[in-house]
Design an enzyme around this catalytic site. Structure first.
Site, mmCIF file in Angstrom:
data_model
loop_
_atom_site.group_PDB
_atom_site.id
_atom_site.type_symbol
_atom_site.label_atom_id
_atom_site.label_comp_id
_atom_site.label_asym_id
_atom_site.label_seq_id
_atom_site.Cartn_x
_atom_site.Cartn_y
_atom_site.Cartn_z
ATOM 1 C CB CYS A 78 74.030 -10.560 18.155
ATOM 2 S SG CYS A 78 72.391 -10.487 17.555
ATOM 3 C CD GLU A 82 75.196 -12.847 11.688
ATOM 4 O OE1 GLU A 82 75.620 -11.789 11.215
ATOM 5 O OE2 GLU A 82 75.284 -13.151 12.889
HETATM 6 S S1 SF4 Z 1 69.752 -7.464 20.989
HETATM 7 FE FE1 SF4 Z 1 67.919 -6.173 20.785
HETATM 8 S S2 SF4 Z 1 68.142 -5.141 18.771
HETATM 9 FE FE2 SF4 Z 1 69.583 -6.866 18.839
HETATM 10 S S3 SF4 Z 1 68.477 -8.560 17.837
HETATM 11 FE FE3 SF4 Z 1 68.189 -8.780 20.046
HETATM 12 S S4 SF4 Z 1 66.263 -7.681 20.470
HETATM 13 FE FE4 SF4 Z 1 66.941 -7.038 18.449
#
Ligand code: SF4
EC number: 2.1.1.192
Length: 358
Positions: A341, A92
């Site tokens: 995310c 993404e």
């Molecule tokens: S929030 Fe934590 S688990 Fe999610 S992509 Fe970022 S580092 Fe990785």
């Protein structure tokens, strides 16, 4: 993929490569500008570069390795892209429109092993690191999208905050930063680049030594080790004390303010007591540290977490302010699309699995 991605070369590497093959050093800047300023997709489009050089480049490199799989556009102008890599994996990239310009959030790994308990991406374990070329190409794809839309505005800011832990893909991250900063190409200023880490303290120190002078953001999300270890298991490897020591080191080496990211989770880390603890933790670093409060985007898979109430967010913010802490609230982008995310990617993968099994 037999040929390497051109986007993976730094300008110095291209210069050396061309000189070793009998070409002038100045040719490198010429080629570089065609690729990054005029955004050609084929070397044969570089009309003032000699044929021998074009053939040499075409024999060893490709420009395009990513294919757009799908795209979601939100009412506020946020665009979320899902790109397919040469090996079929999906990643993404997000374009955000801000008052201060256009920023792109890039992904650095396929999946992520850090396993933050609130994160949709953390559900998909790391398959591999992205190459520097694959990270750079995400920005170039957005640039090409802007061309297609006849938009003159260019990408001015980059946040390395997409899927993955950037400091766990260290060498490729450094090359990526050198490539996008290069003034003959994308020329994105260091002060407009932010690298976000889950807090790999040893790598923060190493990163400080590169002297790249970019902004650093650290995902803190809790003011004490007991709570942080529950929310982010990486805290069992690097404690808050180790992170704060690394912060001191980064500040001593780089003329940048550090951002501590803090996702507010209802009844978990959002009390007045937590705010006071956070203010105490920052202590004498007040002038150099900024806290970014982030409203949580609920994810189906992590139903134990809820977004904090507005009142709790306000109180948290006010306490930090009263204690002299620089504090901002992250603007939300694209709330009408799969904005959290990793959500678009995990949704597409789930759909593909269901279709395959259906
Ligand atoms: S929030 Fe934590 S688990 Fe999610 S992509 Fe970022 S580092 Fe990785």
């Amino acid at each position: 993929m037999n040929k390497a991605s051109f986007y993976g070369l730094t300008l110095n590497q291209l210069e050396t490569w061309l000189i070793e093959r009998g070409h002038k050093k100045s040719r490198a800047v010429q080629v570089w500008q065609w690729v990054y300023r005029k955004r050609v997709m084929y070397f044969s489009e570089m009309t003032d570069v000699n044929k021998e050089c074009i053939q040499l480049l075409a024999d060893h490199f490709v420009i395009e390795t990513l294919k757009e799989h799908c795209r979601q556009e939100a009412a506020d102008g946020t665009v979320k892209f899902l790109f397919q890599l040469f090996d079929g994996n999906l990643i993404e990239t997000v374009l955000m429109r801000n008052k201060f310009g256009l920023s792109v959030c890039v992904t650095t790994q396929v999946g992520c092993n850090i396993g933050c308990s609130f994160c949709a991406s953390g559900l998909l374990k790391k398959k591999r690191d992205l190459s520097s070329g694959e990270i750079v190409e995400q920005i170039m794809k957005v640039e090409q999208y802007l061309d297609q839309e006849n938009q003159e505005e260019r990408v001015s800011h980059v946040v390395v905050m997409g899927i993955g832990e950037p400091l766990d893909n260290f060498g490729n991250l450094i090359d990526f930063l050198l490539i996008i900063k290069e003034h003959n190409g994308l020329a994105i200023a260091a002060r407009r680049i932010t690298v976000s880490t889950s807090g790999l303290a040893d790598r923060i120190v190493e990163f400080a030594d590169t002297n790249l002078q970019v902004n650093l953001a650290i995902s803190l999300h809790a003011p004490n080790n007991e709570l942080r270890s529950r929310i982010m298991k990486i805290n069992r490897v690097f404690s808050i004390e180790q992170i704060m020591q690394a912060v001191d080191y980064y500040l001593a080496k780089n003329n940048r303010r550090i951002t501590l990211e803090y996702i507010l989770l209802k009844d978990m880390n959002d009390s007045s007591q937590h705010a006071l603890e956070l203010a105490e933790l920052i202590g004498d670093k007040k002038k150099s540290v900024n806290v970014n409060l982030i409203p949580y985007n609920p994810v189906d898979e992590h139903s134990q977490y809820q977004r904090s109430e507005l009142e709790a967010m306000r109180t948290f913010y006010d306490i930090l302010k009263k204690n002299g802490i620089h504090c901002s609230k992250r603007l939300e982008h694209g709330t009408d699309i799969d904005a959290a995310c990793g959500q678009l990617r995990s949704k597409q993968i789930k759909e593909a699995r269901q279709n395959n099994h259906g």
